[in-house]
Every structure is written in structure tokens, then in C-alpha cells.
Design a protein around this motif. Structure first.
Motif, PDB file in Angstrom:
ATOM      1  N   ILE A 176       8.073   7.937 -15.534  1.00  0.00           N
ATOM      2  CA  ILE A 176       6.804   8.439 -15.726  1.00  0.00           C
ATOM      3  C   ILE A 176       5.675   7.386 -16.122  1.00  0.00           C
ATOM      4  O   ILE A 176       4.747   7.019 -15.818  1.00  0.00           O
ATOM      5  CB  ILE A 176       6.540   9.567 -16.790  1.00  0.00           C
ATOM      6  CG1 ILE A 176       7.266  10.682 -16.489  1.00  0.00           C
ATOM      7  CG2 ILE A 176       5.283   9.766 -17.592  1.00  0.00           C
ATOM      8  CD1 ILE A 176       7.392  11.919 -17.577  1.00  0.00           C
ATOM      9  N   GLY A 177       6.669   6.349 -16.953  1.00  0.00           N
ATOM     10  CA  GLY A 177       6.035   4.935 -17.097  1.00  0.00           C
ATOM     11  C   GLY A 177       5.610   4.205 -16.157  1.00  0.00           C
ATOM     12  O   GLY A 177       4.705   3.577 -15.845  1.00  0.00           O
ATOM     13  N   LEU A 178       6.309   3.874 -15.304  1.00  0.00           N
ATOM     14  CA  LEU A 178       6.067   3.024 -14.017  1.00  0.00           C
ATOM     15  C   LEU A 178       5.085   3.717 -13.051  1.00  0.00           C
ATOM     16  O   LEU A 178       4.333   2.992 -12.664  1.00  0.00           O
ATOM     17  CB  LEU A 178       7.369   3.047 -13.193  1.00  0.00           C
ATOM     18  CG  LEU A 178       7.504   1.922 -12.298  1.00  0.00           C
ATOM     19  CD1 LEU A 178       6.900   0.468 -12.781  1.00  0.00           C
ATOM     20  CD2 LEU A 178       8.928   1.747 -11.641  1.00  0.00           C
ATOM     21  N   ARG A 179       5.289   5.151 -12.860  1.00  0.00           N
ATOM     22  CA  ARG A 179       4.070   5.670 -12.174  1.00  0.00           C
ATOM     23  C   ARG A 179       2.643   5.595 -12.761  1.00  0.00           C
ATOM     24  O   ARG A 179       1.656   5.206 -12.040  1.00  0.00           O
ATOM     25  CB  ARG A 179       4.284   6.971 -11.963  1.00  0.00           C
ATOM     26  CG  ARG A 179       3.540   7.798 -11.128  1.00  0.00           C
ATOM     27  CD  ARG A 179       3.824   9.159 -10.819  1.00  0.00           C
ATOM     28  NE  ARG A 179       3.014  10.004  -9.761  1.00  0.00           N
ATOM     29  CZ  ARG A 179       1.734  10.498 -10.235  1.00  0.00           C
ATOM     30  NH1 ARG A 179       1.250  10.475 -11.473  1.00  0.00           N
ATOM     31  NH2 ARG A 179       0.997  11.050  -9.278  1.00  0.00           N
ATOM     32  N   THR A 189       1.633   3.208  -1.739  1.00  0.00           N
ATOM     33  CA  THR A 189       3.032   3.577  -1.082  1.00  0.00           C
ATOM     34  C   THR A 189       3.850   3.793  -2.235  1.00  0.00           C
ATOM     35  O   THR A 189       4.657   4.729  -2.297  1.00  0.00           O
ATOM     36  CB  THR A 189       3.600   2.482  -0.168  1.00  0.00           C
ATOM     37  OG1 THR A 189       2.743   2.390   1.044  1.00  0.00           O
ATOM     38  CG2 THR A 189       4.786   3.067   0.432  1.00  0.00           C
ATOM     39  N   LEU A 190       3.791   2.874  -3.443  1.00  0.00           N
ATOM     40  CA  LEU A 190       4.712   2.903  -4.230  1.00  0.00           C
ATOM     41  C   LEU A 190       4.336   3.923  -5.278  1.00  0.00           C
ATOM     42  O   LEU A 190       5.384   4.867  -5.767  1.00  0.00           O
ATOM     43  CB  LEU A 190       4.450   1.646  -5.183  1.00  0.00           C
ATOM     44  CG  LEU A 190       4.910   0.304  -4.580  1.00  0.00           C
ATOM     45  CD1 LEU A 190       4.268  -0.852  -5.804  1.00  0.00           C
ATOM     46  CD2 LEU A 190       6.255   0.241  -4.410  1.00  0.00           C
ATOM     47  N   ARG A 191       3.196   4.467  -5.244  1.00  0.00           N
ATOM     48  CA  ARG A 191       2.870   5.815  -6.118  1.00  0.00           C
ATOM     49  C   ARG A 191       3.786   6.892  -5.396  1.00  0.00           C
ATOM     50  O   ARG A 191       4.021   7.717  -5.935  1.00  0.00           O
ATOM     51  CB  ARG A 191       1.314   5.777  -5.933  1.00  0.00           C
ATOM     52  CG  ARG A 191       0.896   7.198  -6.726  1.00  0.00           C
ATOM     53  CD  ARG A 191      -0.391   7.600  -6.162  1.00  0.00           C
ATOM     54  NE  ARG A 191      -0.565   8.041  -4.826  1.00  0.00           N
ATOM     55  CZ  ARG A 191      -1.585   7.957  -4.129  1.00  0.00           C
ATOM     56  NH1 ARG A 191      -2.778   7.920  -4.532  1.00  0.00           N
ATOM     57  NH2 ARG A 191      -1.636   8.404  -2.738  1.00  0.00           N
ATOM     58  N   ASP A 192       3.543   6.877  -3.879  1.00  0.00           N
ATOM     59  CA  ASP A 192       4.120   8.146  -3.387  1.00  0.00           C
ATOM     60  C   ASP A 192       5.805   8.021  -3.683  1.00  0.00           C
ATOM     61  O   ASP A 192       6.536   8.980  -3.423  1.00  0.00           O
ATOM     62  CB  ASP A 192       3.996   8.072  -1.592  1.00  0.00           C
ATOM     63  CG  ASP A 192       2.442   8.070  -1.486  1.00  0.00           C
ATOM     64  OD1 ASP A 192       1.740   9.003  -2.317  1.00  0.00           O
ATOM     65  OD2 ASP A 192       1.948   7.801  -0.358  1.00  0.00           O
ATOM     66  N   GLY A 215       6.564   9.577  -6.766  1.00  0.00           N
ATOM     67  CA  GLY A 215       6.767  11.094  -6.492  1.00  0.00           C
ATOM     68  C   GLY A 215       8.083  11.497  -5.880  1.00  0.00           C
ATOM     69  O   GLY A 215       8.520  12.352  -6.333  1.00  0.00           O
ATOM     70  N   ASN A 216       8.561  10.860  -4.876  1.00  0.00           N
ATOM     71  CA  ASN A 216       9.686  10.933  -4.194  1.00  0.00           C
ATOM     72  C   ASN A 216      10.785  10.705  -5.352  1.00  0.00           C
ATOM     73  O   ASN A 216      11.782  11.681  -5.369  1.00  0.00           O
ATOM     74  CB  ASN A 216       9.990  10.101  -3.177  1.00  0.00           C
ATOM     75  CG  ASN A 216       8.918  10.469  -1.988  1.00  0.00           C
ATOM     76  OD1 ASN A 216       8.370  11.575  -2.010  1.00  0.00           O
ATOM     77  ND2 ASN A 216       8.685   9.571  -1.048  1.00  0.00           N
TER      78      ASN A 216
END
Length: 311
Positions: free
Chosen positions: A172-175, A227-230, A233-234
Motif C-alpha cells: 500500500i505504501g509503495l503504491r 507499469t510499476l503501478r500495474d 496491483g498484481n
């Protein structure tokens, strides 16, 4: 505050700050200052009062470029990542015809890193200085993106090997930080696009192509953060799947153990009843035989469950 005369990448300290108000015969002036120095710099270079007011009143400014008659005011964000948290630090720049002023509230690595680049490239104009400084800032975003990608891969391995509740907080923090950076990159790209496309008299025409190269890099970085955001999610889905799989494994073990103990409980229940005539009740070896029988039943069921891969 430090004032330097830059000639072909060679620095010469300027003791009298008032000297920088007039163009040198060759090269330009670079003034590295703090917000408190604006009391001296504003009247000396006739810096626009709105730009000065924004810098003094707003600690966190949105990246932007403002065009005035004699100078430009540019705000960009430098980035730093220490494996735990991402920091953005505002870099305020006043670009004039014969000078460039960099103003920061905290130390920024790119300011130190740009010095050898200026010497190597034999920089002689403030717009060239601006180009190399912006190039270093954007490159740092690429480095941070690679480090975040590596952290995501390590986090994914940790989740697959041994899932912990703390992993969810990390995800959660990294996202959140990735989404925050994407939000910052949008106006930063607009600044670079302006330096690349707009007709600016303080930016030489040949140099605009180089700003275009930085802009393309910024676009790629923005796509990387998408891409990192996706991936985050994965990663969250992998965390939830790992938790569900772990819960299923635990329930399977408990179910198998319960099943194994069911016949044993049945046997002990029979011999615990208050009947006088129970086979082997009064036998000298009755207790031993019963325990051996229970062990055989338990071991047999365990072997059966292992063979069917239920345990």
C-alpha cells in the motif's frame, strides 16, 4: 550564497555579488543561493515579485515555467530514494540572458553532480547549464524507477516464499508513492515540453532538440511508473492469493489431523464406557494391545493421506 563566473566550464568565484548584474565579456554567472538571499538578488536582477512570493510562501511547489520579459522562472522537483521513502525536493531556477540562479531549501545532489559535467562539456551559456541540470534530474527519475522495480521484485519473492501481514503495508505504501510520483511527473513533462517546443528567446534554437530528448525520456519514465503501478496491483493480488493458499493449507492439515484422530477417539470412547464386559478389558495385555492398535490406525491413515498428497 555562492556566485561563480563560468567560462568554458571553468569556475571562478565572484566576491562582489553586484558584479553579476552586468554581462561578462565571456561566459555567464551561476549563483547558487537560498531563499533568504532573495532580498539581495531580487532588486539586483529585477526578479518578478510573483515568482519570489511563490518561492517564499510555498514550500512545496508544482513544477512549472513562467516567462517574464527579462528572465524565466522554472520550478522542477529533484528525486531521492533511500529504500524506505521517496523524497522530492523543489529546485527553483531563474534563467536570464547572462546568468542562472538556482535556489533550494535543502541540498540537492544534482547541483553537485552538474559541476564536472559543465567542465567536461565546456559550457559557456546559462541555457546549456539548464539543459545539463535538467538532464541529471530526469536521469535520477530513471534510476529511482529501476530501484523501485527491483524492490517490487524482491517483495514479490518474499511474498511467494513467506507471506507476512507487514507485506500488505509495504504494498500500500509503495503504491501510494508511485501514484504520487506519476502525479508529479505530469507537470514536469509540461515544463520540458515548453522548453522543447515553445519559442523562447533565452533558449538557443539548436538546444531545443536536446530538450526534446529529455522530454522523450520523461515520457518513457512516466510510462515506466504506469507499469510499476500495474505491477503493484498484481502484487496485491499475489499477496491475497498467497494468504488464501496458506489458509487452505492450514485447513487441510487440521482436517487431516482431525480425521486421523476420529477413529482413535472412537476407540477410546468405547473403552471409556461403563460396561462390565468389553473385549480385553480385564486382560493383562489389553491396554497395550489397544494402544498398539490405535498407533497402527493413526500411522496407516497418515501414510494414506501422504500417498494421496492430502498432507
Amino acid at each position: 550564497m555562492k556566485a561563480r563566473l563560468v567560462q568554458d566550464g571553468i569556475f571562478t568565484l565572484v566576491e562582489d555579488i553586484t558584479q553579476t548584474a552586468y554581462p561578462p565579456q565571456h561566459g555567464f554567472y551561476w549563483i547558487d543561493a537560498e531563499p533568504e538571499d532573495l532580498d539581495i538578488l531580487q532588486p539586483l536582477f529585477h526578479l518578478h515579485e510573483l515568482a519570489v512570493e511563490d518561492m517564499l510562501t510555498e514550500e512545496e511547489q508544482r513544477p512549472k515555467i513562467e516567462l517574464y520579459d527579462t528572465h524565466y522562472f522554472i520550478v522542477v522537483n529533484s528525486i531521492r530514494f533511500d529504500d524506505e521513502e521517496i523524497f522530492l525536493r523543489a529546485l527553483n531556477i531563474f534563467l536570464g540572458k547572462h546568468y542562472i540562479i538556482t535556489i533550494t531549501r535543502q541540498k540537492i545532489n544534482e547541483i553537485r553532480a552538474v559541476k564536472p559535467v559543465l567542465w567536461e562539456e565546456k559550457v559557456t551559456s546559462p541555457d546549456q547549464f539548464l539543459y545539463h541540470l535538467m538532464d541529471l534530474i530526469v536521469d535520477n527519475y530513471t534510476i529511482v524507477g529501476d530501484r523501485i522495480d527491483a524492490k517490487i521484485e524482491k517483495l514479490e519473492e518474499d511474498i511467494l516464499m513467506h507471506t507476512k501481514k507487514s507485506h500488505l503495508n509495504e504494498i500500500i505504501g509503495l503504491r501510494g508513492e508511485i501514484l504520487w510520483l506519476r502525479k508529479v511527473l505530469v507537470p514536469q513533462k509540461e515544463v520540458l515540453f515548453t522548453l522543447h517546443k515553445k519559442e523562447l528567446r533565452l533558449i538557443s534554437e539548436p538546444l531545443k532538440k536536446y530538450f526534446g530528448d529529455i522530454y522523450e525520456n520523461a515520457v518513457k519514465i512516466s510510462e515506466t511508473f504506469d507499469t510499476l503501478r500495474d505491477l503493484m496491483g498484481n502484487l496485491r493480488e499475489a499477496y491475497q492469493s498467497s494468504l488464501a493458499s496458506r489458509a487452505n493449507d492450514i485447513m487441510r492439515i487440521f482436517t487431516a489431523l482431525t480425521t486421523i484422530f476420529m477413529p482413535l477417539t472412537f476407540i477410546t470412547g468405547i473403552y471409556g464406557m461403563n460396561f462390565e464386559y468389553i473385549p480385553g478389558l480385564h486382560s493383562h495385555y489389553g491396554g497395550i494391545a489397544t494402544v498398539v492398535f490405535m498407533v497402527i490406525v493413526g500411522v496407516s491413515m497418515f501414510i494414506l493421506f501422504r500417498k494421496k498428497d492430502w498432507l
